[in-house]
Design an enzyme around this catalytic site. Structure first.
Site, mmCIF file in Angstrom:
data_model
loop_
_atom_site.group_PDB
_atom_site.id
_atom_site.type_symbol
_atom_site.label_atom_id
_atom_site.label_comp_id
_atom_site.label_asym_id
_atom_site.label_seq_id
_atom_site.Cartn_x
_atom_site.Cartn_y
_atom_site.Cartn_z
ATOM 1 N N ILE A 85 0.954 -1.188 0.136
ATOM 2 C CA ILE A 85 -0.131 0.055 0.077
ATOM 3 C C ILE A 85 0.910 1.167 0.117
ATOM 4 O O ILE A 85 1.607 1.467 0.892
ATOM 5 C CB ILE A 85 -1.026 0.052 1.375
ATOM 6 C CG1 ILE A 85 -1.819 -1.238 1.274
ATOM 7 C CG2 ILE A 85 -1.883 1.208 1.310
ATOM 8 C CD1 ILE A 85 -2.453 -1.484 2.794
ATOM 9 N N ILE A 86 0.815 1.897 -1.111
ATOM 10 C CA ILE A 86 1.526 3.283 -1.084
ATOM 11 C C ILE A 86 0.755 4.574 -0.818
ATOM 12 O O ILE A 86 -0.230 4.703 -1.541
ATOM 13 C CB ILE A 86 2.258 3.401 -2.587
ATOM 14 C CG1 ILE A 86 3.232 2.040 -2.659
ATOM 15 C CG2 ILE A 86 3.341 4.562 -2.606
ATOM 16 C CD1 ILE A 86 3.613 1.730 -3.960
ATOM 17 N N GLU A 89 -2.676 10.696 -2.206
ATOM 18 C CA GLU A 89 -3.227 11.965 -1.894
ATOM 19 C C GLU A 89 -4.526 11.944 -1.147
ATOM 20 O O GLU A 89 -4.898 13.102 -0.469
ATOM 21 C CB GLU A 89 -3.405 13.105 -2.894
ATOM 22 C CG GLU A 89 -1.907 13.155 -4.086
ATOM 23 C CD GLU A 89 -2.030 13.941 -5.240
ATOM 24 O OE1 GLU A 89 -3.399 14.544 -5.517
ATOM 25 O OE2 GLU A 89 -0.976 14.075 -5.836
ATOM 26 N N THR A 90 -5.043 10.821 -0.966
ATOM 27 C CA THR A 90 -6.593 10.936 -0.003
ATOM 28 C C THR A 90 -6.286 10.077 1.148
ATOM 29 O O THR A 90 -5.339 9.408 1.441
ATOM 30 C CB THR A 90 -7.455 10.274 -0.956
ATOM 31 O OG1 THR A 90 -7.213 9.039 -1.283
ATOM 32 C CG2 THR A 90 -7.491 11.170 -2.560
ATOM 33 N N HIS A 92 -7.512 7.321 1.446
ATOM 34 C CA HIS A 92 -7.797 5.850 1.257
ATOM 35 C C HIS A 92 -6.562 5.121 1.695
ATOM 36 O O HIS A 92 -6.643 3.861 2.230
ATOM 37 C CB HIS A 92 -7.736 5.746 -0.374
ATOM 38 C CG HIS A 92 -8.108 4.404 -0.604
ATOM 39 N ND1 HIS A 92 -9.442 3.648 -0.621
ATOM 40 C CD2 HIS A 92 -7.380 3.478 -1.477
ATOM 41 C CE1 HIS A 92 -9.139 2.645 -1.142
ATOM 42 N NE2 HIS A 92 -8.222 2.402 -1.735
ATOM 43 N N ASN A 117 2.397 -10.801 8.697
ATOM 44 C CA ASN A 117 2.141 -9.828 7.996
ATOM 45 C C ASN A 117 3.102 -8.963 7.421
ATOM 46 O O ASN A 117 3.727 -8.192 7.700
ATOM 47 C CB ASN A 117 1.211 -8.509 8.763
ATOM 48 C CG ASN A 117 0.394 -7.716 8.190
ATOM 49 O OD1 ASN A 117 0.764 -7.352 6.783
ATOM 50 N ND2 ASN A 117 -0.266 -6.933 8.847
#
Length: 154
Positions: A85-86, A89-90, A92, A117
């Site tokens: 997960i990178i 801008e939000t 999310h 994990n």
């Protein structure tokens, strides 16, 4: 370090273990590198290739559900979660990172099954690339170590 006498690394022995890997396809270049390093390390630890089940899901949010399905089969000594997960801008990024992490932990606790994990959460692609091999390898070591530990505690 590989121990030639026992065929194990760092004293860990995975020769009797069955390991499940759930890999997210999102950021596939990173997750493929994680998976390659992980599978290589598992084999270095003595896990037979035929005792490794490797499944794919679309992204990190889908990883916990696949882990749960594997855990319900009651044939694995440990599971491994791979994803990347990178930050964007939000908000999310936070949602996906928090919810996937919480889901992985919940499955481990609900099924009393070790889950390594290795869902990377990074600020940018360069950070992910810098961690992909080491974290994939680390996940294999954690899975084998925790499977062996829980085997002695039950």
């Amino acid at each position: 370090m590989l121990n030639a006498d026992k065929g194990t690394a760092n004293g860990l022995d995975g020769s009797k273990l069955h390991i499940g890997i759930v890999q997210a396809r999102f950021n596939e270049g990173i997750t493929n590198a994680l998976a390659e390093a992980c599978r290589n390390a598992l084999q270095d630890l003595g896990v037979a290739p035929e005792h490794i089940t490797h499944v794919f899901v679309p992204g990190a949010l889908e990883v916990p559900l696949a882990l749960q399905a594997l855990a319900e089969r009651d044939e694995f000594d440990a599971l491994i979660a791979l994803g990347c997960i990178i930050r964007g801008e939000t908000y999310h990024f936070e949602l996906v990172a928090n919810e996937s992490g919480a889901g992985v932990t919940r499955v481990a606790l609900d099924y009393q099954l070790p889950i390594a994990n290795a869902i990377l959460t990074t600020e940018n692609l360069d950070q992910a690339v810098a961690r992909q091999t080491e974290k994939g390898r680390d996940a294999a070591y954690v899975a084998v170590e925790m499977a062996n530990l829980l085997g002695t505690l039950s």
